[in-house]
Design an enzyme around this catalytic site. Structure first.
Site, PDB file in Angstrom:
ATOM      1  N   CYS A 103       0.774  -1.152   0.218  1.00  0.00           N
ATOM      2  CA  CYS A 103      -0.012   0.120  -0.132  1.00  0.00           C
ATOM      3  C   CYS A 103       0.759   1.247  -0.032  1.00  0.00           C
ATOM      4  O   CYS A 103       1.628   1.505  -0.843  1.00  0.00           O
ATOM      5  CB  CYS A 103      -1.050  -0.005   1.129  1.00  0.00           C
ATOM      6  SG  CYS A 103      -2.294   1.236   1.202  1.00  0.00           S
ATOM      7  N   ALA A 104       0.681   2.013   0.818  1.00  0.00           N
ATOM      8  CA  ALA A 104       1.352   3.402   1.275  1.00  0.00           C
ATOM      9  C   ALA A 104       3.054   3.011   1.618  1.00  0.00           C
ATOM     10  O   ALA A 104       3.801   3.778   1.474  1.00  0.00           O
ATOM     11  CB  ALA A 104       1.033   4.354   1.843  1.00  0.00           C
TER      12      ALA A 104
END
Length: 186
Positions: A103-104
């Site tokens: 994800c991030a």
């Protein structure tokens, strides 16, 4: 036995943390959930409290084969702000240990300059944080000792890729079939 650590910071994405933990344990890995804070109970971005196995200071990181960063916000920013974690990741990278993020969280590696000249992926819109990397839109990208993935929807392929890196394709395929994931006919 293969060993992995997953780092939990307040605001982590629960699915991105618990899916790799679950599937790696099914494959036979010893997975330690590590709180980077001062409390073993860490609350995720969707207000689900998870009790970590250990605080950061209690873990023998030398014995670990794989380090995993789940995404989520503000979890990713809290991981990025953790100096002791950044130091550990730099040392692990020099030793060729497997470093994974979803994800991030791949932006933690990017922020540290660890992705220069590598291929990587992340949550759509976070690619500017992959400093020096070639951004790909694949569900999972493996480049050397780095494994990156895009988000909640790619948590299972991410976990299966981690299993493949630790145990080989046969074990990954065994776990994939055991959870009835993909390629199944009706």
């Amino acid at each position: 036995m293969k060993k992995a650590c997953i780092f939990l910071a307040p605001g982590f994405e629960e699915v991105e943390a618990l899916t790799p933990i679950d599937l790696l344990r099914r494959a036979g890995a010893e997975v330690t959930m590590v709180s980077v804070g001062t409390d073993r109970t860490v609350t995720g971005s969707h207000q689900i409290p998870v009790t970590a196995d250990a605080l950061f200071e209690e873990v023998d990181f030398e014995a670990q084969d794989l380090f995993i960063l789940p995404g989520g916000q503000p979890g990713t920013n809290n991981l990025k702000a953790c100096e002791k974690l950044r130091t550990l990741l730099e040392e692990a990278e020099k030793k060729g240990k497997l470093l994974a993020a979803i994800c991030a969280a791949p932006t933690v590696f990017g922020h540290m300059g660890l992705l220069k000249g590598r291929k990587a992926t992340c949550y759509p819109g976070c690619q500017e944080g992959l400093t020096g990397a070639e951004y790909l839109e694949d569900r999972v990208v493996v480049d050397g000792s780095f494994i990156t993935s895009r988000g909640v929807g790619t948590a299972i392929p991410f976990a299966l890729s981690l299993i493949e890196q630790l145990f080989g394709k046969e074990k990954s395929e065994e776990i994939r079939k055991s959870i009835v994931y993909g390629h199944e006919t009706t």
